[in-house]
Design a protein around this motif. Sequence first.
Motif, PDB file in Angstrom:
ATOM      1  N   LYS A  26       0.853  -1.200   0.000  1.00 48.03           N
ATOM      2  CA  LYS A  26       0.000   0.000   0.000  1.00 48.03           C
ATOM      3  C   LYS A  26       0.886   1.246   0.000  1.00 48.03           C
ATOM      4  O   LYS A  26       1.764   1.395   0.851  1.00 48.03           O
ATOM      5  CB  LYS A  26      -0.899  -0.016   1.248  1.00 48.03           C
ATOM      6  CG  LYS A  26      -1.739   1.250   1.439  1.00 48.03           C
ATOM      7  CD  LYS A  26      -2.720   1.113   2.610  1.00 48.03           C
ATOM      8  CE  LYS A  26      -3.394   2.443   2.945  1.00 48.03           C
ATOM      9  NZ  LYS A  26      -4.336   2.327   4.077  1.00 48.03           N
ATOM     10  N   ASP A  73      -2.760   9.873   4.092  1.00 53.43           N
ATOM     11  CA  ASP A  73      -4.166   9.489   4.138  1.00 53.43           C
ATOM     12  C   ASP A  73      -4.944  10.460   5.016  1.00 53.43           C
ATOM     13  O   ASP A  73      -5.002  10.319   6.230  1.00 53.43           O
ATOM     14  CB  ASP A  73      -4.291   8.049   4.688  1.00 53.43           C
ATOM     15  CG  ASP A  73      -5.751   7.581   4.729  1.00 53.43           C
ATOM     16  OD1 ASP A  73      -6.613   8.273   4.150  1.00 53.43           O
ATOM     17  OD2 ASP A  73      -6.001   6.517   5.328  1.00 53.43           O
ATOM     18  N   LYS A 116     -10.579  12.339   8.200  1.00 48.45           N
ATOM     19  CA  LYS A 116     -10.217  11.849   9.531  1.00 48.45           C
ATOM     20  C   LYS A 116     -10.247  12.989  10.549  1.00 48.45           C
ATOM     21  O   LYS A 116     -10.045  14.142  10.176  1.00 48.45           O
ATOM     22  CB  LYS A 116      -8.781  11.285   9.488  1.00 48.45           C
ATOM     23  CG  LYS A 116      -8.642   9.958   8.775  1.00 48.45           C
ATOM     24  CD  LYS A 116      -7.204   9.462   8.839  1.00 48.45           C
ATOM     25  CE  LYS A 116      -7.036   8.148   8.114  1.00 48.45           C
ATOM     26  NZ  LYS A 116      -7.738   7.020   8.763  1.00 48.45           N
ATOM     27  N   MET A 156      -0.526   9.713   9.502  1.00 44.95           N
ATOM     28  CA  MET A 156      -0.923   9.145   8.208  1.00 44.95           C
ATOM     29  C   MET A 156       0.082   9.425   7.085  1.00 44.95           C
ATOM     30  O   MET A 156      -0.113   9.030   5.951  1.00 44.95           O
ATOM     31  CB  MET A 156      -2.337   9.605   7.839  1.00 44.95           C
ATOM     32  CG  MET A 156      -3.389   8.927   8.677  1.00 44.95           C
ATOM     33  SD  MET A 156      -3.330   7.126   8.469  1.00 44.95           S
ATOM     34  CE  MET A 156      -3.162   6.603  10.153  1.00 44.95           C
ATOM     35  N   ASP A 188       1.345   6.029   5.829  1.00 48.21           N
ATOM     36  CA  ASP A 188       0.385   5.079   5.269  1.00 48.21           C
ATOM     37  C   ASP A 188       0.917   4.390   4.002  1.00 48.21           C
ATOM     38  O   ASP A 188       0.200   3.645   3.349  1.00 48.21           O
ATOM     39  CB  ASP A 188      -0.951   5.790   5.000  1.00 48.21           C
ATOM     40  CG  ASP A 188      -2.157   4.858   5.108  1.00 48.21           C
ATOM     41  OD1 ASP A 188      -2.033   3.807   5.762  1.00 48.21           O
ATOM     42  OD2 ASP A 188      -3.206   5.182   4.518  1.00 48.21           O
ATOM     43  N   ASN A 223     -17.117   4.801   1.966  1.00 50.76           N
ATOM     44  CA  ASN A 223     -16.252   5.604   2.842  1.00 50.76           C
ATOM     45  C   ASN A 223     -14.919   5.804   2.119  1.00 50.76           C
ATOM     46  O   ASN A 223     -14.222   4.837   1.813  1.00 50.76           O
ATOM     47  CB  ASN A 223     -16.056   4.859   4.165  1.00 50.76           C
ATOM     48  CG  ASN A 223     -15.340   5.701   5.199  1.00 50.76           C
ATOM     49  OD1 ASN A 223     -14.423   6.463   4.877  1.00 50.76           O
ATOM     50  ND2 ASN A 223     -15.749   5.574   6.443  1.00 50.76           N
ATOM     51  N   ASP A 226     -12.287   6.873   3.221  1.00 52.41           N
ATOM     52  CA  ASP A 226     -11.139   6.572   4.086  1.00 52.41           C
ATOM     53  C   ASP A 226     -10.733   5.092   4.012  1.00 52.41           C
ATOM     54  O   ASP A 226      -9.683   4.717   4.520  1.00 52.41           O
ATOM     55  CB  ASP A 226     -11.467   6.976   5.531  1.00 52.41           C
ATOM     56  CG  ASP A 226     -10.232   7.089   6.410  1.00 52.41           C
ATOM     57  OD1 ASP A 226      -9.112   7.060   5.855  1.00 52.41           O
ATOM     58  OD2 ASP A 226     -10.394   7.195   7.639  1.00 52.41           O
ATOM     59  N   GLU A 268      -9.448   3.572   1.635  1.00 53.17           N
ATOM     60  CA  GLU A 268      -8.810   3.737   0.323  1.00 53.17           C
ATOM     61  C   GLU A 268      -7.733   2.701   0.058  1.00 53.17           C
ATOM     62  O   GLU A 268      -7.417   2.419  -1.099  1.00 53.17           O
ATOM     63  CB  GLU A 268      -8.220   5.154   0.210  1.00 53.17           C
ATOM     64  CG  GLU A 268      -6.827   5.350   0.812  1.00 53.17           C
ATOM     65  CD  GLU A 268      -6.735   5.092   2.311  1.00 53.17           C
ATOM     66  OE1 GLU A 268      -7.772   5.145   2.990  1.00 53.17           O
ATOM     67  OE2 GLU A 268      -5.625   4.814   2.796  1.00 53.17           O
ATOM     68  N   THR A 299      -0.920  -0.961   5.787  1.00 52.99           N
ATOM     69  CA  THR A 299      -1.474  -0.353   7.005  1.00 52.99           C
ATOM     70  C   THR A 299      -2.964  -0.164   6.703  1.00 52.99           C
ATOM     71  O   THR A 299      -3.414   0.927   6.387  1.00 52.99           O
ATOM     72  CB  THR A 299      -0.806   1.016   7.273  1.00 52.99           C
ATOM     73  OG1 THR A 299      -0.771   1.760   6.036  1.00 52.99           O
ATOM     74  CG2 THR A 299       0.609   0.854   7.793  1.00 52.99           C
ATOM     75  N   LEU A 300      -3.711  -1.267   6.786  1.00 50.27           N
ATOM     76  CA  LEU A 300      -5.060  -1.255   6.224  1.00 50.27           C
ATOM     77  C   LEU A 300      -6.164  -0.795   7.173  1.00 50.27           C
ATOM     78  O   LEU A 300      -7.021  -0.015   6.774  1.00 50.27           O
ATOM     79  CB  LEU A 300      -5.416  -2.637   5.654  1.00 50.27           C
ATOM     80  CG  LEU A 300      -6.518  -2.563   4.598  1.00 50.27           C
ATOM     81  CD1 LEU A 300      -6.001  -2.004   3.292  1.00 50.27           C
ATOM     82  CD2 LEU A 300      -7.182  -3.907   4.371  1.00 50.27           C
ATOM     83  N   THR A 301      -6.145  -1.306   8.407  1.00 50.17           N
ATOM     84  CA  THR A 301      -7.281  -0.995   9.291  1.00 50.17           C
ATOM     85  C   THR A 301      -6.859  -0.692  10.728  1.00 50.17           C
ATOM     86  O   THR A 301      -6.057  -1.412  11.325  1.00 50.17           O
ATOM     87  CB  THR A 301      -8.279  -2.185   9.357  1.00 50.17           C
ATOM     88  OG1 THR A 301      -7.635  -3.317   9.926  1.00 50.17           O
ATOM     89  CG2 THR A 301      -8.845  -2.531   7.999  1.00 50.17           C
ATOM     90  N   GLY A 302      -7.457   0.344  11.285  1.00 51.26           N
ATOM     91  CA  GLY A 302      -7.269   0.651  12.701  1.00 51.26           C
ATOM     92  C   GLY A 302      -7.765  -0.507  13.568  1.00 51.26           C
ATOM     93  O   GLY A 302      -7.251  -0.744  14.666  1.00 51.26           O
ATOM     94  N   VAL A 321     -16.707  -0.777   2.372  1.00 47.50           N
ATOM     95  CA  VAL A 321     -16.650  -0.970   3.823  1.00 47.50           C
ATOM     96  C   VAL A 321     -17.770  -1.912   4.276  1.00 47.50           C
ATOM     97  O   VAL A 321     -18.823  -1.992   3.643  1.00 47.50           O
ATOM     98  CB  VAL A 321     -16.759   0.359   4.619  1.00 47.50           C
ATOM     99  CG1 VAL A 321     -15.514   1.190   4.478  1.00 47.50           C
ATOM    100  CG2 VAL A 321     -17.984   1.151   4.215  1.00 47.50           C
ATOM    101  N   ALA A 343      -1.154  -2.342  10.236  1.00 49.84           N
ATOM    102  CA  ALA A 343      -1.546  -1.021  10.762  1.00 49.84           C
ATOM    103  C   ALA A 343      -1.056  -0.768  12.188  1.00 49.84           C
ATOM    104  O   ALA A 343      -0.711   0.354  12.526  1.00 49.84           O
ATOM    105  CB  ALA A 343      -3.056  -0.853  10.690  1.00 49.84           C
TER     106      ALA A 343
END
Length: 501
Positions: free
Chosen positions: A267, A272, A279, A287, A290, A347, A349, A351, A376-379, A437, A466
């Motif tokens: 990625k 981001d 955000k 970010m 990212d 969404n 975000d 992305e 670094t895909l998801t919190g 999402v 992430a």
Amino acid sequence: MKLRAVQGDIMQQPVDAILVNVFEGAASPGGAAGAADKALHGAITSLIADGEIRGKRGEATVIHTLGSLPAKRVIVAGLGKQASFTADTVRAVSGDVARTLKRLRVGLAATVVHEAGAGGIEAEQAAQALAEGTLLGAYEFSRHKSKEEPAKALELLVVERDSKQLAAVERGLKTGAVIAEAVALCRDLANEPANHMTPTVLADTAQRIAKEHGLEITVLERPQCQELGMGSYLSVAQGSAQPPKFIVVRYWGDRANPENAIGLVGKGITFDSGGISIKPAEGMEQMKGDMAGGAAVLGAIQAVARLGVRLNVTAIVPATENMPGGSASRPGDVVRAMNGKSIEIVNTDAEGRLVLADGICYAKHLGLKRVVDVATLTGAMGVALGSVRMGVFGNHQELMDRIKAAGDATGELMWQMPMDEAYKEQLRSEVADIKNVGGRAAGSITGALFMDYFAEGVQWAHLDIASVARTDKVSGHLVKGHTGIPVRALVRLCQELAQRQ
Ligand code: BES
Ligand code: ZN
Ligand code: ZN
């Protein structure tokens, strides 16, 4: 920081400091520490008895020799418990020691390869871990600081008594340095602020790496991406003033066997903001990192090339900013990826999956049959696994097993996450084939399952980094900022895949 293998006796080195080690709970020092203890008239034994030296990992005790040895100081570093001593310990202790040497402004130091015999670790492996730990523990990202004092150049002599082991130590140090430099490259790219690391700068850096190491490189510009039908990737780029760069770097380690290959897709979001689904301000500065997945695959291909691994490796980095400009994509927009699937962007975000979708499709377009993506895909990954392990997802158990084994071998730990078809329900769209999402529940899993729609027909594994890509702690080979994870695991995976041919 320079490392050099020399044959001889560590006690005889006229250096600023010699480094020796003790295990936690040992009543008396062994090996080089034992020899230093004798020369110091039992000072180490007595400090152990007093409880000042306990041998805990991270502990460093400085003893001034005052002429009783050619070296000015003896630094006794704790190794932790002998029962849990592995190459990971060597790497960690070496990182701690490297920072101690920097702090003490030591110019020339000498060490032995840590407990190679007694610890049950091969000299080559121990030397590699020592080099990785030392170089990465001393890592600093300081190019934007106006320097008060230039850092002192440090040289570490790795002293080996046995002439028959010297070549193994030299090999280990060399491999370790190549890997550490690849990790440092990854850290540098990810730590760089987004105004200095735009998609264009990232592409230029990839060009430089390619040139230096004889790699093939292609950077696809927006019109070429349009022609290829990368509507998903380009939708992320359309809100930014920075042009997107789709970076493809290829290393041919086994030209005669084109099937002996892997694609590494990273990625490459250089910033981001979230786009129109913007955000919150707090923490948004992070970010800039990212594109850590993209940085990792570039680091990995550099190391694999320098090590001459017999495997064909392709690194693909779809690079772009995710910005909320006037032409940015809107929630509700529908775009089409390279494989023809339509996507409802609910969404903006989310992305990463949009750029990786076309990244994976492009790997397939190149004929690759085996793909690992790093992102670094998801919190939500941090909620599930914290910062100890990254998540592994995928459609091919053997590939996932191999990457997990590479993670175990390098200390870049992973945990396999479920990929039940039932979760795909959450990605169902009223207007398009899928939406980007799937709600709050199982956020990392639905992120991975989104990409599963684009990985059809190839062996695919996905690493969600992430929550491990950066750290606020300083420990062992890791320092504050980007960690360079999972460069070492990726290199190890490539080495393992190459060996099994
Ligand atoms: N880059 C972020 C994920 C991230 C969060 C990385 C924190 C590192 C630290 C990603 O693009 C993102 O924004 N993901 C969203 C997905 C959501 C909108 C489904 C997230 O995790 O909130
Ligand atoms: Zn995002
Ligand atoms: Zn992102």
